[in-house]
Write a protein that holds these residues in place. Structure first.
Motif, short mmCIF file in Angstrom:
data_model
loop_
_atom_site.label_atom_id
_atom_site.label_comp_id
_atom_site.label_asym_id
_atom_site.label_seq_id
_atom_site.Cartn_x
_atom_site.Cartn_y
_atom_site.Cartn_z
N TYR A 99 -6.08 -0.54 -10.16
CA TYR A 99 -5.92 -1.03 -8.83
C TYR A 99 -7.46 -0.73 -7.89
O TYR A 99 -7.70 -1.15 -6.71
CB TYR A 99 -4.97 -0.16 -7.96
CG TYR A 99 -3.71 -0.88 -8.27
CD1 TYR A 99 -3.35 -2.06 -7.39
CD2 TYR A 99 -2.57 -0.39 -8.97
CE1 TYR A 99 -2.25 -2.66 -7.66
CE2 TYR A 99 -1.47 -1.20 -9.20
CZ TYR A 99 -1.14 -2.28 -8.57
OH TYR A 99 0.07 -3.03 -8.70
N LEU B 78 2.29 1.69 -3.48
CA LEU B 78 1.45 2.41 -4.54
C LEU B 78 0.84 3.64 -4.14
O LEU B 78 0.90 4.48 -4.98
CB LEU B 78 -0.03 1.51 -4.35
CG LEU B 78 -1.19 1.86 -5.31
CD1 LEU B 78 -0.59 1.55 -6.61
CD2 LEU B 78 -2.34 0.79 -5.16
N LYS C 75 0.87 -1.26 0.27
CA LYS C 75 0.19 0.12 -0.03
C LYS C 75 0.84 1.12 -0.11
O LYS C 75 0.56 2.41 -0.70
CB LYS C 75 -1.03 -0.07 1.20
CG LYS C 75 -1.81 1.27 1.15
CD LYS C 75 -2.65 1.13 2.32
CE LYS C 75 -3.78 2.10 2.32
NZ LYS C 75 -4.63 2.22 3.51
N ASP D 215 -6.82 -6.58 -7.18
CA ASP D 215 -6.02 -6.47 -6.09
C ASP D 215 -4.74 -6.34 -6.49
O ASP D 215 -3.48 -5.74 -5.67
CB ASP D 215 -6.03 -7.88 -5.09
CG ASP D 215 -7.50 -7.78 -4.51
OD1 ASP D 215 -8.11 -6.81 -4.31
OD2 ASP D 215 -7.85 -9.07 -4.35
N ARG D 216 -4.26 -6.99 -7.53
CA ARG D 216 -2.79 -6.95 -8.07
C ARG D 216 -2.97 -6.63 -9.60
O ARG D 216 -3.98 -7.26 -10.13
CB ARG D 216 -1.95 -8.30 -7.93
CG ARG D 216 -1.58 -8.36 -6.51
CD ARG D 216 -0.67 -9.70 -6.55
NE ARG D 216 0.63 -9.19 -6.65
CZ ARG D 216 1.41 -8.75 -5.71
NH1 ARG D 216 0.90 -9.06 -4.20
NH2 ARG D 216 2.65 -8.76 -5.92
N VAL D 217 -2.04 -5.56 -10.29
CA VAL D 217 -2.05 -5.61 -11.58
C VAL D 217 -0.98 -6.38 -12.11
O VAL D 217 0.23 -6.27 -11.91
CB VAL D 217 -1.78 -4.04 -12.12
CG1 VAL D 217 -1.71 -4.10 -13.45
CG2 VAL D 217 -3.03 -3.25 -11.45
#
Length: 157
Positions: A91, A73, A70, A95-97
């Motif tokens: 996002y 990001l 977090k 949850d994940r790219v």
């Protein structure tokens, strides 16, 4: 191929091959690799730290600086780095790219892909026609689509 995810990770394999090839070019030099694993990815950190690399050293600066996923990001956003696809902040729905066809995606992510990223959903359906194995929880992409449609107001379809 089969679905990527689990033990079958096409992207990881290709990335590691590229690093290995690059390291060969500098085999007579000391190599320091910086690995971007965050503090809250303890399982990945432990797996990585067990591996021995005699010809180089690996450092994990994000974990050493106490940065969680977090935090990372938030930092990226503060610098103007975004992951936008067709006007959608990825996002906000994932949850994940990561690779669109990774079977590690959870059902929430898959449903959001179905709802908000229809071109990727179509690509998943196309792949499913070529891969006999189910995608998630013994369900094919077509099974998941049927489920997602049933969970949404029928008037939308």
């Amino acid at each position: 191929y089969k679905w990527c995810g689990g033990l079958c990770r096409w992207g990881t394999t290709l990335k590691l091959q590229a690093i290995k090839e690059n390291n060969k070019k500098y085999q007579n030099e000391f190599i320091c690799e910086y690995v971007g694993i965050a503090l809250d990815e303890q399982e990945r950190l432990e797996r990585e730290r067990v591996k021995r690399c005699n010809d180089r050293i690996k450092l994990y600066p994000l974990a050493e600086w106490g940065m969680t996923e977090k935090d990372c990001l938030t930092y990226c956003y503060s610098k103007g780095w975004n992951w936008i696809e067709n006007g959608i902040d990825l996002y906000s729905i994932l949850d994940r790219v990561s690779c669109f066809c990774c079977k590690n995606k959870n059902l929430k992510e898959l449903k959001n892909m179905f709802l908000f990223l229809p071109e990727y959903w179509e690509r998943l359906k196309d792949l499913q026609t070529k891969i006999e194995l189910p995608f998630k929880e013994n369900k094919t992409i077509f099974d998941l689509e049927k489920r997602f449609k049933s969970e949404i107001q029928p008037t939308l379809f």
